[in-house]
Motif scaffolding. Structure first.
Motif, PDB file in Angstrom:
ATOM      1  N   VAL A 141       0.838  -0.716   0.341  1.00  0.00           N
ATOM      2  CA  VAL A 141      -0.195   0.030  -0.255  1.00  0.00           C
ATOM      3  C   VAL A 141       0.910   1.621   0.120  1.00  0.00           C
ATOM      4  CG1 VAL A 141      -1.650   1.581   1.438  1.00  0.00           C
ATOM      5  CG2 VAL A 141      -2.028  -0.767   0.817  1.00  0.00           C
ATOM      6  N   ALA A 142       1.365   1.179   0.540  1.00  0.00           N
ATOM      7  CA  ALA A 142       2.781   2.006   1.339  1.00  0.00           C
ATOM      8  C   ALA A 142       3.377   2.955  -0.201  1.00  0.00           C
ATOM      9  CB  ALA A 142       3.707   1.849   1.914  1.00  0.00           C
ATOM     10  N   ASP A 143       3.949   1.047  -1.156  1.00  0.00           N
ATOM     11  CA  ASP A 143       4.939   1.452  -2.824  1.00  0.00           C
ATOM     12  C   ASP A 143       3.728   1.848  -3.425  1.00  0.00           C
ATOM     13  OD1 ASP A 143       6.665  -0.098  -1.983  1.00  0.00           O
ATOM     14  OD2 ASP A 143       6.100  -1.966  -2.612  1.00  0.00           O
ATOM     15  N   VAL A 144       2.342   1.793  -3.667  1.00  0.00           N
ATOM     16  CA  VAL A 144       1.408   2.524  -4.667  1.00  0.00           C
ATOM     17  C   VAL A 144       1.140   3.817  -3.872  1.00  0.00           C
ATOM     18  CG1 VAL A 144      -0.917   2.541  -5.128  1.00  0.00           C
ATOM     19  CG2 VAL A 144      -0.180   0.048  -5.203  1.00  0.00           C
ATOM     20  N   PHE A 145       0.642   4.401  -2.656  1.00  0.00           N
ATOM     21  CA  PHE A 145       0.989   5.805  -3.001  1.00  0.00           C
ATOM     22  C   PHE A 145       2.186   6.505  -2.892  1.00  0.00           C
ATOM     23  CE2 PHE A 145      -2.444   5.048   1.081  1.00  0.00           C
ATOM     24  CZ  PHE A 145      -2.884   5.823   0.102  1.00  0.00           C
ATOM     25  N   SER A 146       3.372   5.977  -2.873  1.00  0.00           N
ATOM     26  CA  SER A 146       4.207   6.396  -3.118  1.00  0.00           C
ATOM     27  C   SER A 146       4.796   6.455  -4.919  1.00  0.00           C
ATOM     28  CB  SER A 146       5.509   6.170  -2.655  1.00  0.00           C
ATOM     29  OG  SER A 146       5.794   4.516  -3.135  1.00  0.00           O
ATOM     30  N   ALA A 147       4.468   6.072  -5.391  1.00  0.00           N
ATOM     31  CA  ALA A 147       4.235   5.853  -6.226  1.00  0.00           C
ATOM     32  C   ALA A 147       3.312   6.743  -7.211  1.00  0.00           C
ATOM     33  CB  ALA A 147       3.975   4.738  -7.846  1.00  0.00           C
ATOM     34  N   GLU A 207       3.231  11.410   0.169  1.00  0.00           N
ATOM     35  CA  GLU A 207       4.346  10.682   0.979  1.00  0.00           C
ATOM     36  C   GLU A 207       3.515  10.033   2.073  1.00  0.00           C
ATOM     37  OE1 GLU A 207       5.717  14.494   2.635  1.00  0.00           O
ATOM     38  OE2 GLU A 207       6.253  15.697   1.383  1.00  0.00           O
ATOM     39  N   VAL A 208       4.350   9.165   2.753  1.00  0.00           N
ATOM     40  CA  VAL A 208       4.488   7.369   3.493  1.00  0.00           C
ATOM     41  C   VAL A 208       4.668   8.352   4.806  1.00  0.00           C
ATOM     42  CG1 VAL A 208       3.655   5.998   3.536  1.00  0.00           C
ATOM     43  CG2 VAL A 208       3.662   7.559   1.658  1.00  0.00           C
ATOM     44  N   PHE A 209       4.305   7.594   5.946  1.00  0.00           N
ATOM     45  CA  PHE A 209       4.550   7.666   7.305  1.00  0.00           C
ATOM     46  C   PHE A 209       4.137   5.803   7.402  1.00  0.00           C
ATOM     47  CE2 PHE A 209       4.186  12.193   6.893  1.00  0.00           C
ATOM     48  CZ  PHE A 209       5.248  12.443   7.343  1.00  0.00           C
ATOM     49  N   LEU A 210       5.497   5.050   7.299  1.00  0.00           N
ATOM     50  CA  LEU A 210       4.959   3.494   8.094  1.00  0.00           C
ATOM     51  C   LEU A 210       5.775   3.316   8.907  1.00  0.00           C
ATOM     52  CD1 LEU A 210       4.197   1.516   6.451  1.00  0.00           C
ATOM     53  CD2 LEU A 210       5.991   1.116   5.512  1.00  0.00           C
ATOM     54  N   PHE A 211       4.597   2.771  10.004  1.00  0.00           N
ATOM     55  CA  PHE A 211       5.579   1.715  11.356  1.00  0.00           C
ATOM     56  C   PHE A 211       5.602   0.789  10.820  1.00  0.00           C
ATOM     57  CE2 PHE A 211       1.674   4.507  12.950  1.00  0.00           C
ATOM     58  CZ  PHE A 211       2.319   5.072  14.295  1.00  0.00           C
ATOM     59  N   SER A 212       7.291   1.211  11.538  1.00  0.00           N
ATOM     60  CA  SER A 212       8.788   0.209  11.681  1.00  0.00           C
ATOM     61  C   SER A 212       7.751  -1.335  11.944  1.00  0.00           C
ATOM     62  CB  SER A 212       9.593   0.726  12.066  1.00  0.00           C
ATOM     63  OG  SER A 212       9.405   0.325  13.639  1.00  0.00           O
ATOM     64  N   GLU A 213       6.861  -1.418  12.802  1.00  0.00           N
ATOM     65  CA  GLU A 213       6.689  -2.861  12.695  1.00  0.00           C
ATOM     66  C   GLU A 213       5.220  -2.284  13.300  1.00  0.00           C
ATOM     67  OE1 GLU A 213       8.271  -4.995  13.214  1.00  0.00           O
ATOM     68  OE2 GLU A 213       9.649  -4.852  12.816  1.00  0.00           O
ATOM     69  N   LEU A 214       4.014  -3.959  14.313  1.00  0.00           N
ATOM     70  CA  LEU A 214       3.190  -3.466  14.454  1.00  0.00           C
ATOM     71  C   LEU A 214       2.893  -2.690  14.914  1.00  0.00           C
ATOM     72  CD1 LEU A 214       1.816  -6.846  16.212  1.00  0.00           C
ATOM     73  CD2 LEU A 214       4.503  -5.927  16.127  1.00  0.00           C
ATOM     74  N   ARG A 215       1.343  -1.744  15.621  1.00  0.00           N
ATOM     75  CA  ARG A 215       1.124  -0.994  15.943  1.00  0.00           C
ATOM     76  C   ARG A 215      -0.079  -1.246  16.721  1.00  0.00           C
ATOM     77  NH1 ARG A 215       5.075  -0.718  16.988  1.00  0.00           N
ATOM     78  NH2 ARG A 215       6.749   1.158  17.969  1.00  0.00           N
ATOM     79  N   PRO A 216      -1.090  -0.252  17.563  1.00  0.00           N
ATOM     80  CA  PRO A 216      -2.816  -0.381  17.908  1.00  0.00           C
ATOM     81  C   PRO A 216      -3.004   0.309  16.754  1.00  0.00           C
ATOM     82  CG  PRO A 216      -1.653  -0.309  19.500  1.00  0.00           C
ATOM     83  CD  PRO A 216      -0.181  -0.221  18.684  1.00  0.00           C
ATOM     84  N   THR A 217      -4.881  -0.155  16.323  1.00  0.00           N
ATOM     85  CA  THR A 217      -5.379   1.248  15.871  1.00  0.00           C
ATOM     86  C   THR A 217      -5.740   2.360  16.151  1.00  0.00           C
ATOM     87  OG1 THR A 217      -6.368  -0.541  13.722  1.00  0.00           O
ATOM     88  CG2 THR A 217      -7.512   1.503  14.285  1.00  0.00           C
TER      89      THR A 217
END
Length: 567
Positions: free
Chosen positions: A109-115, A119-129
């Motif tokens: 999903v991050a790839d498609v947004f960036s394409a 700009e994407v802020f992607l959590f490096s590991e799992l996090r709560p909703t």
């Protein structure tokens, strides 16, 4: 040769073109040869947005969660963002839970947004909703995505969409985005990432979220009271392990026992039949640990940490589970009590709940002289209230399905802050030689006794969807005139947006968005709601009864279940 419906054949043939990867094509060919029923369910419709976004079984096909269905969603949202914010460099935050493929799908999903230059802020590991909801506003994003299927079985995953206020999609954005997505072909998806536009996030947002959670969930509890409270916590293999222990510790709660075997994130949820704190069996290990440690309170959260289950000791010292309505009533009453003590009730505050939740919440609002607002099922409607009424102060709100939101700093149900709030209540009650259970009885003494019961009928696949549709159709076309001996006095049909006063034979409009919900009210104060789930293959029946005494209420519920043939 196995016969395939021509409409389904037309759909699946698109998936056998070179744009789709070889493994996907191979899986489809195997299904054509050996699994016609699975093939039909995978392709007979497009997986739809429900009350919590898109959620479904992982696999190939239009009716499954996979890189292509999520890629198409993301491409549609990218196009929509550019139209809505034409002179802005759009930013999106993305989080994910413990489920199989969640991390990989989040990166996709991050790839498609960036394409698409976003700009994407992607959590490096799992996090709560709820941390994702917080991050959207904290980072100044226009949109947020979380990859989660909440408490659904392991074969599910999902895709929740948040807007710039931190709340989930509501009208008109939801319909406009769906139209944008439906106008696309899969071949329109831009999968080639622009890695320069993807930034990993973690500690800075974690610390800000923890600080905000403690600020909103703490209420002058003495350190001695905190030290004396014995807590058992389980994350049920989900994301809450990353934040709840941290927040409790920073808030001063040191006496916390974790269910070790459930503290490891695992998309198979190996120790439970269902990772849903609404199910008593999910908290079995936590309750056992509570007996070993003589704990005062047990709290368990679902995999994406937006719902929480609570168990407390009753008058005999036995651990009992609070249902979602009871937990909501306790939290709401406590919050309003704290506001009153601090002289903060000015008539400008409101609390909120949903049409299928207990009427008790409105009673509590009336008692404290605050505004009560009611919306459709789903926290996106409560978040919308916060957005729509900026002149009012939102105190708290919840729904029967074990979700609660404290203040407006997060715009979704938030089990992190709600866990801290529950511990604050328990600690203060214990210090006063009481308990949450006794506190609830005191509230009942003021509002009258309420008892609720939920029945969920699972109806999977295309056939199940047709059965659910037929049940709702029959309830509308052949309405009950009495239920368990009590005459029906009012019927609310949220799909037709009308309420019928049966006694007077007149109808009036319901000023609320349409939804496939039907509610019966009877002369003795009972309330029975029927609603197909927006995220699971279920139809749900919500039963609420009340009276001056608690003892007769269970029998009242049993009579209603019997009358409706739901037993």
């Amino acid at each position: 040769m196995i016969h395939v419906d021509p409409k389904i054949l037309e759909r699946l043939n698109k998936w056998l073109t070179p744009f789709f990867d070889e493994q996907t094509q191979h899986t489809i060919k195997e299904m054509i040869a050996h699994d016609p029923e699975g093939l039909e369910d995978s392709f007979y419709k497009n997986l739809a947005f429900g009350t919590g976004g898109m959620r479904g079984v992982m696999g190939v096909g239009d009716n499954r969660i996979n890189k292509y269905t999520l890629g198409k969603n993301t491409q549609g949202i990218s196009n929509y963002l550019k139209k809505q914010f034409p002179n802005t460099t759009c930013k999106v935050a993305i989080a994910y839970d413990c489920r199989h493929n969640s991390k990989e799908l989040a990166k996709l999903v991050a790839d498609v947004f960036s394409a698409n230059g976003i700009e994407v802020f992607l959590f490096s590991e799992l996090r709560p909703t709820p941390e994702l909801s917080f991050a959207v506003k904290h980072l100044g994003c226009q949109c947020g995505i979380v990859l989660t299927a909440s408490h659904n079985p392991p074969e599910y995953n999902g895709y929740k969409v948040y807007w710039e206020d931190g709340g989930q999609l509501v009208p008109p954005q939801d319909a406009e985005i769906i139209a944008e997505i439906n106008a696309l072909e899969y071949t329109d998806i831009k999968f080639e990432a622009n890695e320069a536009l993807i930034q990993l996030i973690d500690t800075e947002v974690d610390n800000a979220f923890a600080e905000a959670s403690i600020k909103n969930g703490s209420f002058n509890t003495s350190q001695e009271a905190k030290d004396n409270l014995k807590i058992v916590f389980t994350s049920l293999h989900g994301t809450s392990i990353t934040m709840v222990p941290k927040v409790l510790e920073q808030a001063g709660y040191k006496n916390v026992s974790l269910v070790a075997d459930q503290a490891i994130p695992d998309g198979d949820f190996p120790t439970v039949a269902s990772p849903n704190p609404e199910e008593p069996a999910a908290l079995k290990m936590a309750l056992e640990l509570a007996e070993e440690t003589n704990a005062d309170i047990v709290i368990g959260t679902d995999p994406d940490c937006d719902r929480l289950g609570i168990a407390v000791r009753d008058a005999e010292g036995k651990m009992v589970l609070l249902n979602g309505n009871q937990a909501m009533a306790v939290k709401t009453y406590f919050l309003l009590q704290q506001y009153k003590k601090q002289h903060k009730l000015t008539g400008n505050q409101f609390i909120a709940s949903t049409i299928v939740s207990t009427p008790m919440i409105e009673k509590i609002a009336t008692q404290f002289g605050v505004i009560y607002k009611e919306g459709l099922t789903g926290f996106k409607w409560i978040a919308k209230m916060v957005k729509d009424f900026p002149e009012l102060e939102f105190v708290g709100g919840g729904e029967e399905s074990f979700g609660y939101m404290v203040g407006g700093f997060v715009r979704d149900k938030d089990a992190v802050t709600a866990t801290l709030l529950a511990c604050e209540i328990a600690a203060q009650q214990k210090e006063a030689d009481s308990s949450i259970y006794e506190y609830l009885q005191e509230i009942y003494a003021q509002t009258g006794f309420y008892k609720e019961h939920l029945i969920s009928l699972v109806k999977k696949g295309k056939k199940g969807a047709e059965e659910i549709s037929e049940i709702m159709k029959n309830l509308r076309e052949n309405p009950y005139t009495e239920i368990a001996g009590s005459p029906v006095i009012r019927i609310e049909d949220y799909d037709a947006n009308t309420a019928i006063n049966v006694l007077k034979g007149v109808s009036e409009p319901l000023n609320i968005p349409k939804s496939n919900v039907l509610i019966y009210y009877t002369e003795d104060g009972s309330k029975i709601a029927a609603r197909p789930s927006g995220t699971e293959p279920k139809i749900k029946f919500y039963i609420s009864v009340n009276g001056a005494e608690e003892a007769p209420l269970q029998k009242k519920i049993e009579n209603i279940i019997s009358h409706l043939n739901l037993g």
